[in-house]
Design a protein around this motif. Structure first.
Motif, PDB file in Angstrom:
ATOM      1  N   GLU A  39       1.013  -1.148  -0.003  1.00  0.00           N
ATOM      2  CA  GLU A  39       0.051   0.024   0.085  1.00  0.00           C
ATOM      3  C   GLU A  39       1.030   1.198  -0.059  1.00  0.00           C
ATOM      4  N   THR A  40       0.514   2.246  -0.947  1.00  0.00           N
ATOM      5  CA  THR A  40       1.494   3.459  -0.819  1.00  0.00           C
ATOM      6  C   THR A  40       0.451   4.724  -0.600  1.00  0.00           C
ATOM      7  N   LYS A  41       1.438   5.563  -0.037  1.00  0.00           N
ATOM      8  CA  LYS A  41       0.720   6.959  -0.238  1.00  0.00           C
ATOM      9  C   LYS A  41       1.606   8.110  -0.700  1.00  0.00           C
ATOM     10  N   VAL A  42       1.044   9.139  -1.321  1.00  0.00           N
ATOM     11  CA  VAL A  42       1.850  10.210  -1.861  1.00  0.00           C
ATOM     12  C   VAL A  42       1.237  11.283  -1.065  1.00  0.00           C
ATOM     13  N   ASN A  43       2.291  12.041  -0.389  1.00  0.00           N
ATOM     14  CA  ASN A  43       1.984  13.259   0.488  1.00  0.00           C
ATOM     15  C   ASN A  43       1.594  14.394  -0.416  1.00  0.00           C
ATOM     16  N   HIS A  44       1.279  15.423   0.032  1.00  0.00           N
ATOM     17  CA  HIS A  44       0.973  16.857  -0.608  1.00  0.00           C
ATOM     18  C   HIS A  44       2.058  17.168  -1.461  1.00  0.00           C
ATOM     19  N   LYS A  45       3.306  16.908  -0.768  1.00  0.00           N
ATOM     20  CA  LYS A  45       4.588  17.402  -1.467  1.00  0.00           C
ATOM     21  C   LYS A  45       4.980  16.574  -2.822  1.00  0.00           C
ATOM     22  N   GLY A  46       4.176  15.281  -2.564  1.00  0.00           N
ATOM     23  CA  GLY A  46       4.854  14.503  -3.936  1.00  0.00           C
ATOM     24  C   GLY A  46       5.561  13.385  -3.394  1.00  0.00           C
ATOM     25  N   SER A  47       6.113  13.222  -2.339  1.00  0.00           N
ATOM     26  CA  SER A  47       6.951  12.255  -1.706  1.00  0.00           C
ATOM     27  C   SER A  47       5.899  10.961  -1.710  1.00  0.00           C
ATOM     28  N   LEU A  48       6.705   9.723  -1.993  1.00  0.00           N
ATOM     29  CA  LEU A  48       6.148   8.314  -1.855  1.00  0.00           C
ATOM     30  C   LEU A  48       6.455   7.642  -0.332  1.00  0.00           C
ATOM     31  N   ILE A  49       5.335   7.107   0.098  1.00  0.00           N
ATOM     32  CA  ILE A  49       5.600   6.533   1.348  1.00  0.00           C
ATOM     33  C   ILE A  49       5.041   5.259   1.450  1.00  0.00           C
ATOM     34  N   VAL A  50       5.601   4.246   1.838  1.00  0.00           N
ATOM     35  CA  VAL A  50       5.575   2.856   1.857  1.00  0.00           C
ATOM     36  C   VAL A  50       5.695   2.373   3.471  1.00  0.00           C
ATOM     37  N   THR A  51       4.826   1.952   4.302  1.00  0.00           N
ATOM     38  CA  THR A  51       4.981   1.587   5.791  1.00  0.00           C
ATOM     39  C   THR A  51       4.981  -0.130   5.615  1.00  0.00           C
ATOM     40  N   VAL A  52       5.923  -0.543   6.210  1.00  0.00           N
ATOM     41  CA  VAL A  52       6.018  -2.116   6.044  1.00  0.00           C
ATOM     42  C   VAL A  52       5.925  -2.261   7.714  1.00  0.00           C
ATOM     43  N   LYS A  53       4.881  -2.976   8.092  1.00  0.00           N
ATOM     44  CA  LYS A  53       4.592  -3.271   9.393  1.00  0.00           C
ATOM     45  C   LYS A  53       5.684  -4.414  10.284  1.00  0.00           C
TER      46      LYS A  53
END
Length: 344
Positions: A39-53
């Motif tokens: 699952e990915t998320k793009v923040n308002h600034k355009g960076s990409l975040i992936v959280t691995v539990k």
């Protein structure tokens, strides 16, 4: 056929991503990670975040690499139809003299060109070799039949259009990788390779880890937001700077002890060197005097974390760069070893 880390470097360097115009490459990485099931998320600034539990969900890690590169914008159109530049990122005009480039217009058209001194021809200009390499003298020669400002404008080119530099990526038989933008696409390649391995081998991390693909590092505020309150450690994976008085080389991982923002966290730095020694990973400790990282930006923003910076050794940074596969391997080994340790 799965990509190797080196092949990832080759792929990423071919996708233009000057700071401010990283949408294409962020989307490319996003789609790839989603095919793996992340699952990915793009923040308002355009960076990409992936959280691995991870097993421990109370103490988190935050690991960054930046995908934005040096580049330029159109500053103006000259009377003869050529372009004036405004630089994006910290580099000098001499580093891009003679380089092929692409101009991407607001309406999505792309034109090729070459970055040259106005006084390039030695048959015409006496000061071809001595004139200062600056905004007034450097220009883009567009590969279109234009001889006036009006003809260039008809192409759709205008002030603010992004200019990206040809990476000229080459992998030599001796194991060297020559290319622009190894800073920091080498590190992005390493994180993509490790994220692929985690999924393919169904590995579990000891701590929940946020992988952050930053897109504003070259202008000083990448990786300074979206840091979860549970984050204890922050690792920036960037480049190691080479030059006079530097220990960093192209065959080991560089561990930064201090840069222009000040010292990095002493205990976390010691943990990284101990991991290198325990796993026989070649490393160098170094100070980068004119340097800042995503971790620097996070500290300035007030993040309460232990911060560290490591990376492959890159020669001729912010110009036509080079590293060796041994340095990339060492960096990848250290990142992997670190991810599977427990927070002390």
């Amino acid at each position: 056929m799965e990509k190797t880390t080196i092949k990832w470097v080759e792929t990423l360097t071919t996708i233009p991503s000057p700071t401010g115009n990283t949408y294409e490459i962020i989307n490319y990485i996003k789609k790839y990670l989603e095919t793996l099931g992340y699952e990915t998320k793009v923040n308002h600034k355009g960076s990409l975040i992936v959280t691995v539990k991870g097993t421990n969900h109370e103490q988190h890690r935050f690991v960054t690499a930046h995908v934005d590169t040096l580049g330029a914008m159109v500053r103006g159109i000259k009377p003869d139809g050529r372009l004036k530049l405004d630089l994006v990122g910290g580099f000098k005009y001499n580093a891009i003299e003679g380089e092929y480039c692409q101009i991407q217009t607001t309406h999505g058209k792309t034109y090729s060109g070459t970055i040259l001194m106005h006084q390039t021809s030695v048959h015409v200009y006496k000061d071809a070799g001595t004139a200062e390499r600056n905004q007034e003298n450097m220009e883009v020669r567009i590969d279109e039949k234009v001889r006036s400002k009006e003809e260039t404008e008809k192409l759709g080119i205008q002030v603010g259009d992004f200019v990206s530099f040809d990476p000229r990526t080459e992998i030599t038989k001796a194991g060297f990788i020559k290319s622009r933008h190894l800073d920091d696409k080498v590190s992005v390649a390493i994180l993509l390779q490790l994220l692929t391995k985690l999924k393919k081998e169904q590995l579990s991390l000891p701590h929940t880890t946020h992988f952050f693909i930053s897109n504003n590092e070259e202008i000083g505020y990448g990786g300074n937001s979206n840091i979860n309150d549970k984050v204890v450690e922050y690792l920036a994976v960037d480049m190691g700077a080479m030059g006079d008085d530097q220990q960093t080389d192209e065959y080991s991982v560089s561990i930064c002890v201090k840069d222009g923002s000040g010292p990095y966290h002493y205990e976390l730095r010691k943990q990284l060197t101990e991991l290198c020694e325990a796993n026989q990973i070649p490393y160098q400790l170094d100070i980068y005097p004119y340097y800042g990282s995503d971790a620097s930006a996070a500290m300035r923003a007030g993040a309460d974390v232990k911060h560290a910076l490591i990376g492959a050794g890159i020669d001729s940074s912010h110009a036509y760069e080079r590293t060796h596969e041994e340095s990339i391997v060492a960096t990848e080994q250290l990142v992997e070893a670190y991810l599977f340790t427990k927070i002390i």
